[in-house]
Design a protein around this motif. Structure first.
Motif, PDB file in Angstrom:
ATOM      1  N   ALA A 240      -2.072   1.097   4.550  1.00  0.00           N
ATOM      2  CA  ALA A 240      -3.006   0.010   4.864  1.00  0.00           C
ATOM      3  C   ALA A 240      -4.195   0.475   5.697  1.00  0.00           C
ATOM      4  O   ALA A 240      -5.282  -0.118   5.631  1.00  0.00           O
ATOM      5  CB  ALA A 240      -2.273  -1.116   5.594  1.00  0.00           C
TER       6      ALA A 240
ATOM      7  N   LEU B 124      -0.304  -7.718   2.476  1.00  0.00           N
ATOM      8  CA  LEU B 124       0.946  -7.023   2.771  1.00  0.00           C
ATOM      9  C   LEU B 124       2.093  -8.020   2.733  1.00  0.00           C
ATOM     10  O   LEU B 124       2.087  -9.008   3.480  1.00  0.00           O
ATOM     11  CB  LEU B 124       0.857  -6.337   4.130  1.00  0.00           C
ATOM     12  CG  LEU B 124      -0.246  -5.269   4.170  1.00  0.00           C
ATOM     13  CD1 LEU B 124      -0.628  -4.932   5.587  1.00  0.00           C
ATOM     14  CD2 LEU B 124       0.189  -4.029   3.408  1.00  0.00           C
TER      15      LEU B 124
ATOM     16  N   VAL C 126       3.508  -0.715   4.028  1.00  0.00           N
ATOM     17  CA  VAL C 126       2.302  -0.845   4.859  1.00  0.00           C
ATOM     18  C   VAL C 126       1.698   0.498   5.242  1.00  0.00           C
ATOM     19  O   VAL C 126       0.640   0.556   5.866  1.00  0.00           O
ATOM     20  CB  VAL C 126       2.645  -1.673   6.125  1.00  0.00           C
ATOM     21  CG1 VAL C 126       3.430  -0.842   7.128  1.00  0.00           C
ATOM     22  CG2 VAL C 126       1.420  -2.267   6.768  1.00  0.00           C
TER      23      VAL C 126
ATOM     24  N   THR D  84       0.802  -1.230   0.000  1.00  0.00           N
ATOM     25  CA  THR D  84       0.000   0.000   0.000  1.00  0.00           C
ATOM     26  C   THR D  84       0.834   1.278   0.000  1.00  0.00           C
ATOM     27  O   THR D  84       0.281   2.358   0.157  1.00  0.00           O
ATOM     28  CB  THR D  84      -0.927   0.020   1.235  1.00  0.00           C
ATOM     29  OG1 THR D  84      -0.123  -0.024   2.429  1.00  0.00           O
ATOM     30  CG2 THR D  84      -1.899  -1.142   1.224  1.00  0.00           C
TER      31      THR D  84
ATOM     32  N   VAL E  28      -6.405  -6.349   0.874  1.00  0.00           N
ATOM     33  CA  VAL E  28      -4.999  -5.934   0.912  1.00  0.00           C
ATOM     34  C   VAL E  28      -4.156  -7.094   1.430  1.00  0.00           C
ATOM     35  O   VAL E  28      -4.446  -7.668   2.482  1.00  0.00           O
ATOM     36  CB  VAL E  28      -4.811  -4.703   1.816  1.00  0.00           C
ATOM     37  CG1 VAL E  28      -3.327  -4.406   2.030  1.00  0.00           C
ATOM     38  CG2 VAL E  28      -5.505  -3.491   1.208  1.00  0.00           C
TER      39      VAL E  28
ATOM     40  N   CYS F  27      -7.237  -6.486   5.566  1.00  0.00           N
ATOM     41  CA  CYS F  27      -5.790  -6.560   5.387  1.00  0.00           C
ATOM     42  C   CYS F  27      -5.252  -7.895   5.880  1.00  0.00           C
ATOM     43  O   CYS F  27      -5.561  -8.329   6.994  1.00  0.00           O
ATOM     44  CB  CYS F  27      -5.081  -5.433   6.151  1.00  0.00           C
ATOM     45  SG  CYS F  27      -5.437  -3.784   5.536  1.00  0.00           S
TER      46      CYS F  27
ATOM     47  N   ALA G 194      -4.519  -6.496  11.646  1.00  0.00           N
ATOM     48  CA  ALA G 194      -4.808  -7.412  10.543  1.00  0.00           C
ATOM     49  C   ALA G 194      -6.200  -8.009  10.717  1.00  0.00           C
ATOM     50  O   ALA G 194      -6.611  -8.341  11.827  1.00  0.00           O
ATOM     51  CB  ALA G 194      -3.774  -8.523  10.494  1.00  0.00           C
TER      52      ALA G 194
END
Length: 228
Positions: A53, A42, A50, A19, A40, A59, A123
């Motif tokens: 994000a 990562l 990141v 991101t 997303v 994510c 997350a």
């Protein structure tokens, strides 16, 4: 302080791989591209990957780096005043001259690099080796490729030979002497990459490349570490 951001369109959802730094609004800049649900993924939690994000609802990150993302552990100051001469010399020694600054432009009026802070993000999905990221019409396998960082991952599409490699490998100066990196583990990752039947690598930095260049980069790294 930039990375490649990859947008993969899917039937049911799109994937956004990394991101960027987060100094500008990615969701606003790319709003004409984001016409469905975005997941997303990562590749790791260094700030240049990141930082943006926080703008997205869904994510994924590897379990080894979920806490780092949740605490914004890898924040780096964007003001040169925060770095000593020794700091700048260290960056130069690993292949990055920051003497001209960490930004090439101010992203918007009123932006102050001296007070910018990376946003912490929780997350919504923890990913690990062998997990599948499914767009509805494409399935990407998660490969855990540590060495650059403990939780570095790549997305692998075996049907097309396409690898989104993050910073596990790219056509530039690879970083293996930074906090969290591990050269012996990185060597194992490189040997694994060499065996993948790759057609194209879309990396975390620099242009994409094919299998021949992948082998050159891997062999160059292994030779440098006397591990070929």
């Amino acid at each position: 302080m930039r990375c490649n951001i990859w947008h993969v369109r899917g039937r049911d959802q799109d994937i956004l791989i990394d991101t960027g730094l987060g100094v500008g609004s990615l969701s606003t800049a790319a709003k004409d591209l984001f016409d469905k649900s975005i997941l997303v993924v990562l590749t790791h939690t260094h700030m240049d990957h990141v930082g943006g994000a926080y703008e997205f609802d869904h994510c994924c990150v590897h379990r080894e780096e979920a806490n780092a993302m949740a605490t914004a552990e890898h924040h780096l100051p964007l003001s040169l005043d925060a770095y000593s001469d020794d700091d700048k010399a260290w960056f130069t020694s690993i292949g990055y001259d920051i003497s001209g600054g960490l930004l090439t432009a101010i992203p918007h009026a009123g932006f102050d690099p001296e007070i910018h802070q990376m946003e912490a993000v929780e997350a919504t999905r923890i990913i690990d080796e062998g997990d599948i990221i499914d767009t509805g019409d494409r399935a990407f396998e998660v490969l855990h490729l540590p060495g650059h960082s403990p939780g570095s991952v790549a997305l692998w599409d075996a049907k097309t030979g396409t690898l989104f490699s993050g910073d596990a490998i790219y056509d530039g100066s690879l970083l293996d002497q930074i906090p969290g990196s591990d050269i012996p583990i990185y060597i194992k990752t490189m040997k694994r990459l060499r065996e993948l039947p790759v057609e194209i690598v879309h990396a975390g930095h620099e242009p994409s490349f094919g299998r021949d260049r992948l082998v050159e980069l891997v062999d160059g790294y292994l030779t440098e570490k006397d591990a070929l």
